[in-house]
Design an enzyme around this catalytic site. Structure first.
Site, PDB file in Angstrom:
ATOM      1  N   GLU A  49      42.546  43.180  40.526  1.00 43.31           N
ATOM      2  CA  GLU A  49      41.387  42.913  41.384  1.00 43.31           C
ATOM      3  C   GLU A  49      41.902  42.274  42.665  1.00 43.31           C
ATOM      4  OE1 GLU A  49      38.674  40.380  39.335  1.00 43.31           O
ATOM      5  OE2 GLU A  49      38.137  41.885  37.848  1.00 43.31           O
ATOM      6  N   ASP A  60      32.794  31.373  43.988  1.00 46.23           N
ATOM      7  CA  ASP A  60      34.173  30.998  43.693  1.00 46.23           C
ATOM      8  C   ASP A  60      34.384  29.495  43.734  1.00 46.23           C
ATOM      9  OD1 ASP A  60      35.491  33.585  43.345  1.00 46.23           O
ATOM     10  OD2 ASP A  60      34.827  33.947  45.388  1.00 46.23           O
TER      11      ASP A  60
END
Length: 269
Positions: A49, A60
Site C-alpha cells: 500500500e 492517521d
C-alpha cells in the site's frame, strides 16, 4: 485475472496469509521512498500500500501524519506517487500496489482521468479512507473501466445490517480496520478480530485483510492465522523516521518487513 486476485490465489495454494505493507509515497524524500518501495518484495511484502501524501490525513495517527508532512515538504504529490509506481513496475510486474489515501486529491485530478492514469502507471487497487459507500458511485465505474480494484474499509461498527452497503462496490479484498480509531495506536483483542473476520466472510467471498494496530511479527502472525492478510504501516513508517539521515534509512525498515514476513509465513505451520 487481476494482480491482486493472482496474488491471493498463489497465497491460498501456499496456505498462508499476505503481508501487506504500507509506506507514504515520497517520505522522507523521493529517492529514499523509491528505494524502500523497490526493496519491499524481496524483503517479503506480498502486497504494497502506497500512501498518497495529503495535508489533512484525519484517519492517521502521529507516525503517518508526520510521514505525509515530510513527503509534502520534500515535494511529494499525487503525480510523483504515480511516477513511483511506474518506476517500480520497470522491475516488478507481479507485486500488487494499492494507493491509499483521501478523496480530495483524486477528485481534484478528476475521477475518470485519475483511474486511467493510475492504471497506466501500474496501480492495482485503491483505498479511499473518507469516501462513504453511498458516494462511491462517482468513482467506482471509472475504476472498473480501468481494471483497478476498489478496496473498502470495514470497522468494528460495521454490523450485519451495514456490511451489505459497505461491500456493494468492493473488489480485490476487504480491509478490516480492527480498532475504532486512528492508525498506529491501540491494538484490538485477537478474539474480536476473529469474530469480525468471520462476520465479514458471511457477506463476501473476497479475501479479508486486517490492519491498524499491528506492530510486530507476533501480532502479525496472530492475525495471519485467521485473516487472509495482515497490514502493517505505522510500525514501518516509524522505523523509517528513526533512521532518516542515517545509512540504515532503507535497510532498517526493510529488516522489520523481513521479520514481519517471517511471522506471517510461519503463522499456520
Amino acid at each position: 485475472m487481476s494482480r491482486i486476485a493472482k496474488r491471493f490465489a498463489k497465497l491460498k495454494a501456499e496456505n498462508r496469509a499476505a503481508l501487506v505493507t504500507f509506506i507514504t509515497a515520497g517520505d522522507p524524500d523521493h529517492a529514499t521512498s523509491q528505494a524502500l518501495l523497490d526493496g519491499m518484495p524481496a524483503a517479503g511484502a506480498d502486497i504494497i500500500e502506497l500512501g498518497m501524501p495529503f495535508t489533512d490525513p484525519m484517519a492517521d495517527g502521529p507516525a503517518i501524519q508526520l510521514a505525509a508532512g515530510r513527503a509534502l515538504a520534500a515535494g511529494g504529490s499525487l503525480r510523483q506517487t504515480l511516477e513511483m509506481v511506474e518506476a517500480f513496475r520497470k522491475t516488478d510486474a507481479e507485486t500488487p500496489i494499492i494507493l491509499m489515501g483521501y478523496y480530495n486529491p483524486v477528485y481534484a485530478w478528476g475521477a475518470e482521468k485519475f483511474a486511467a492514469d493510475a492504471a497506466k502507471a501500474g496501480v492495482d487497487g485503491l483505498i479511499i479512507v473518507d469516501l462513504p459507500p453511498e458516494e462511491a458511485d462517482e468513482l467506482v465505474p471509472f475504476l472498473r473501466q480501468a481494471g483497478i480494484d476498489f478496496i473498502v474499509l470495514t470497522t468494528p461498527t460495521s454490523d450485519d445490517a451495514r456490511l451489505p452497503v459497505v461491500l456493494a462496490n468492493a473488489s480485490g479484498f476487504v480491509y478490516y480496520v480492527s480498532i475504532a480509531g486512528i492508525t498506529g495506536t491501540a491494538s484490538a483483542a485477537q478474539s474480536a478480530i476473529d469474530e469480525a473476520v468471520a462476520r465479514i466472510r458471511r457477506h463476501t467471498g473476497l479475501p479479508v485483510c486486517v490492519g491498524f494496530g499491528i506492530k510486530d511479527p507476533a501480532q502479525a502472525a496472530e492475525v495471519a492465522r485467521v485473516a487472509d492478510g495482515a497490514v502493517v504501516g505505522s510500525a514501518i513508517v516509524s522505523v523509517l523516521a528513526d533512521n532518516i539521515g542515517k545509512p540504515g534509512a532503507v535497510s532498517a525498515p526493510l529488516a522489520l518487513v523481513k521479520d514481519l514476513a517471517a511471522g506471517v509465513r510461519g503463522a499456520r505451520n
